[in-house]
Design a protein around this motif. Sequence first.
Motif, PDB file in Angstrom:
ATOM      1  N   ILE A  65       0.840  -1.167   0.124  1.00  0.00           N
ATOM      2  CA  ILE A  65      -0.126   0.119  -0.035  1.00  0.00           C
ATOM      3  C   ILE A  65       0.921   1.243  -0.136  1.00  0.00           C
ATOM      4  CG2 ILE A  65      -1.535   1.472   1.188  1.00  0.00           C
ATOM      5  CD1 ILE A  65      -2.859  -1.234   2.132  1.00  0.00           C
ATOM      6  N   VAL A  66       0.668   2.193  -0.796  1.00  0.00           N
ATOM      7  CA  VAL A  66       1.500   3.345  -1.082  1.00  0.00           C
ATOM      8  C   VAL A  66       0.487   4.755  -0.697  1.00  0.00           C
ATOM      9  CG1 VAL A  66       2.804   4.800  -2.566  1.00  0.00           C
ATOM     10  CG2 VAL A  66       2.762   2.303  -2.901  1.00  0.00           C
ATOM     11  N   ALA A  67       0.891   5.491   0.235  1.00  0.00           N
ATOM     12  CA  ALA A  67       0.400   6.630   0.435  1.00  0.00           C
ATOM     13  C   ALA A  67       0.711   7.655  -0.517  1.00  0.00           C
ATOM     14  CB  ALA A  67       0.817   7.081   1.872  1.00  0.00           C
ATOM     15  N   ALA A  68      -0.319   8.405  -1.114  1.00  0.00           N
ATOM     16  CA  ALA A  68       0.174   9.187  -2.363  1.00  0.00           C
ATOM     17  C   ALA A  68      -0.533  10.625  -2.013  1.00  0.00           C
ATOM     18  CB  ALA A  68      -0.368   8.547  -3.378  1.00  0.00           C
ATOM     19  N   PRO A  69       0.238  11.616  -2.618  1.00  0.00           N
ATOM     20  CA  PRO A  69      -0.334  13.005  -2.704  1.00  0.00           C
ATOM     21  C   PRO A  69      -1.661  13.102  -3.230  1.00  0.00           C
ATOM     22  CG  PRO A  69       1.893  12.901  -3.208  1.00  0.00           C
ATOM     23  CD  PRO A  69       1.632  11.646  -3.417  1.00  0.00           C
ATOM     24  N   VAL A  70      -2.486  13.986  -2.838  1.00  0.00           N
ATOM     25  CA  VAL A  70      -4.077  14.124  -3.213  1.00  0.00           C
ATOM     26  C   VAL A  70      -4.018  14.313  -4.699  1.00  0.00           C
ATOM     27  CG1 VAL A  70      -6.073  14.959  -2.877  1.00  0.00           C
ATOM     28  CG2 VAL A  70      -4.784  14.026  -0.877  1.00  0.00           C
ATOM     29  N   ARG A  90       2.289  -9.009  -5.249  1.00  0.00           N
ATOM     30  CA  ARG A  90       1.063  -9.770  -5.704  1.00  0.00           C
ATOM     31  C   ARG A  90      -0.127  -8.669  -6.035  1.00  0.00           C
ATOM     32  NH1 ARG A  90       0.107 -11.265  -0.176  1.00  0.00           N
ATOM     33  NH2 ARG A  90      -1.933 -10.708   0.590  1.00  0.00           N
ATOM     34  N   SER A  91       0.153  -7.435  -5.258  1.00  0.00           N
ATOM     35  CA  SER A  91      -1.050  -6.188  -5.526  1.00  0.00           C
ATOM     36  C   SER A  91      -0.369  -5.116  -4.853  1.00  0.00           C
ATOM     37  CB  SER A  91      -2.231  -6.516  -4.859  1.00  0.00           C
ATOM     38  OG  SER A  91      -2.132  -6.872  -3.473  1.00  0.00           O
ATOM     39  N   VAL A  92      -0.890  -3.899  -5.608  1.00  0.00           N
ATOM     40  CA  VAL A  92      -0.297  -2.603  -5.069  1.00  0.00           C
ATOM     41  C   VAL A  92      -1.420  -1.850  -4.983  1.00  0.00           C
ATOM     42  CG1 VAL A  92       0.806  -0.608  -5.607  1.00  0.00           C
ATOM     43  CG2 VAL A  92       1.636  -2.800  -6.235  1.00  0.00           C
ATOM     44  N   LEU A  93      -1.893  -1.223  -3.796  1.00  0.00           N
ATOM     45  CA  LEU A  93      -3.085  -0.335  -3.527  1.00  0.00           C
ATOM     46  C   LEU A  93      -2.458   1.199  -3.270  1.00  0.00           C
ATOM     47  CD1 LEU A  93      -5.121  -2.605  -1.029  1.00  0.00           C
ATOM     48  CD2 LEU A  93      -5.269  -2.370  -3.702  1.00  0.00           C
ATOM     49  N   THR A  94      -3.288   1.980  -3.569  1.00  0.00           N
ATOM     50  CA  THR A  94      -2.787   3.639  -3.217  1.00  0.00           C
ATOM     51  C   THR A  94      -3.818   4.189  -2.217  1.00  0.00           C
ATOM     52  OG1 THR A  94      -3.759   4.264  -5.297  1.00  0.00           O
ATOM     53  CG2 THR A  94      -1.363   3.803  -5.350  1.00  0.00           C
ATOM     54  N   VAL A  95      -3.359   4.945  -1.551  1.00  0.00           N
ATOM     55  CA  VAL A  95      -4.271   5.666  -0.613  1.00  0.00           C
ATOM     56  C   VAL A  95      -3.888   7.062  -0.435  1.00  0.00           C
ATOM     57  CG1 VAL A  95      -3.070   5.141   1.414  1.00  0.00           C
ATOM     58  CG2 VAL A  95      -5.512   5.635   1.777  1.00  0.00           C
ATOM     59  N   LYS A 223      -2.471   0.322   8.762  1.00  0.00           N
ATOM     60  CA  LYS A 223      -3.749  -0.178   9.226  1.00  0.00           C
ATOM     61  C   LYS A 223      -4.651  -0.752   8.143  1.00  0.00           C
ATOM     62  CE  LYS A 223      -4.612   2.266  13.458  1.00  0.00           C
ATOM     63  NZ  LYS A 223      -5.581   3.556  14.255  1.00  0.00           N
ATOM     64  N   LEU A 224      -4.730   0.068   6.930  1.00  0.00           N
ATOM     65  CA  LEU A 224      -5.338  -0.559   5.906  1.00  0.00           C
ATOM     66  C   LEU A 224      -4.739  -1.791   5.486  1.00  0.00           C
ATOM     67  CD1 LEU A 224      -5.869   2.735   3.814  1.00  0.00           C
ATOM     68  CD2 LEU A 224      -7.529   1.500   5.038  1.00  0.00           C
ATOM     69  N   LEU A 225      -3.559  -1.820   5.489  1.00  0.00           N
ATOM     70  CA  LEU A 225      -2.821  -3.259   5.073  1.00  0.00           C
ATOM     71  C   LEU A 225      -3.433  -4.225   5.782  1.00  0.00           C
ATOM     72  CD1 LEU A 225      -0.442  -4.564   3.316  1.00  0.00           C
ATOM     73  CD2 LEU A 225       0.779  -4.044   5.020  1.00  0.00           C
TER      74      LEU A 225
END
Length: 252
Positions: A65-70, A90-95, A223-225
């Motif tokens: 999970i990658v935290a990204a600028p808005v 296996r997967s990449v999520l961004t928040v 926490k999301l992870l």
Amino acid sequence: MGSARTRAWIGGRGVVVDVPTVTSPGSGAVRPIQRGTIVDTEGCARMLRRLLTDRLPQRVRPMVIVAAPVLDGLAYRAEARTAVGVLRPRSVLTVPGARGIALAAGADTSLPLLVVDIGAHLTEVVLLCDGAVTDARTTALGTGDLDGRSMPEHLAEAVARMLTAMLRQNRSSVTVDALHRGILVAGGGALRPEIIHHLTGRLQAPLRVVPAPHTAAVRGAAKLLHAAHTHPSACGPQPPPAHLNQARPQAE
């Protein structure tokens, strides 16, 4: 991955990386991220390989999970996914980083929230409703500029202008309600007393500095992870309830 520092959290181990964002240590270091924009994707990939490859389980493909600028989200997310590919996820999520901050603060995300994230070279003001971004403003100004062309009061003034523009554009009471509830402040700038002092005087609204504000975004992403790993869908197909496995009487 920020323009000044990169931080990584690994399940069961906590924050294991908190280092300058550079392609290689030493005098030849080059910064692959500038003011929230990835300008050297290959450099980011080399940095992640150097920092994380030996720290990850070798036989397991991780979820990342990658935290990204808005406001730079689309471009940043695309480049970040390419760079993170070096870890064979296996997967990449961004928040959005602001959502991670709210989660790290334990805030009630069902209510409107205002988040001010003060980084080294980028400051964001974000309005969250039900955990989703509904408005956001940004300025290319941060703690790394304070010793040069700007002073803390200039940063506070920039944040005030962004909030004023947000209030003028949003004709509902959502932003006002969030403002009265208190502004979450995070990022490295939240560790600077002089910045908080000027923000308090300029904004005339309650400020809530997030605990350990410099690592809030990555802790919220963690926490999301954890939630993603413990979700039933992450465990594969579930067996039917026991009562459905019992033999049923045959109809006569």
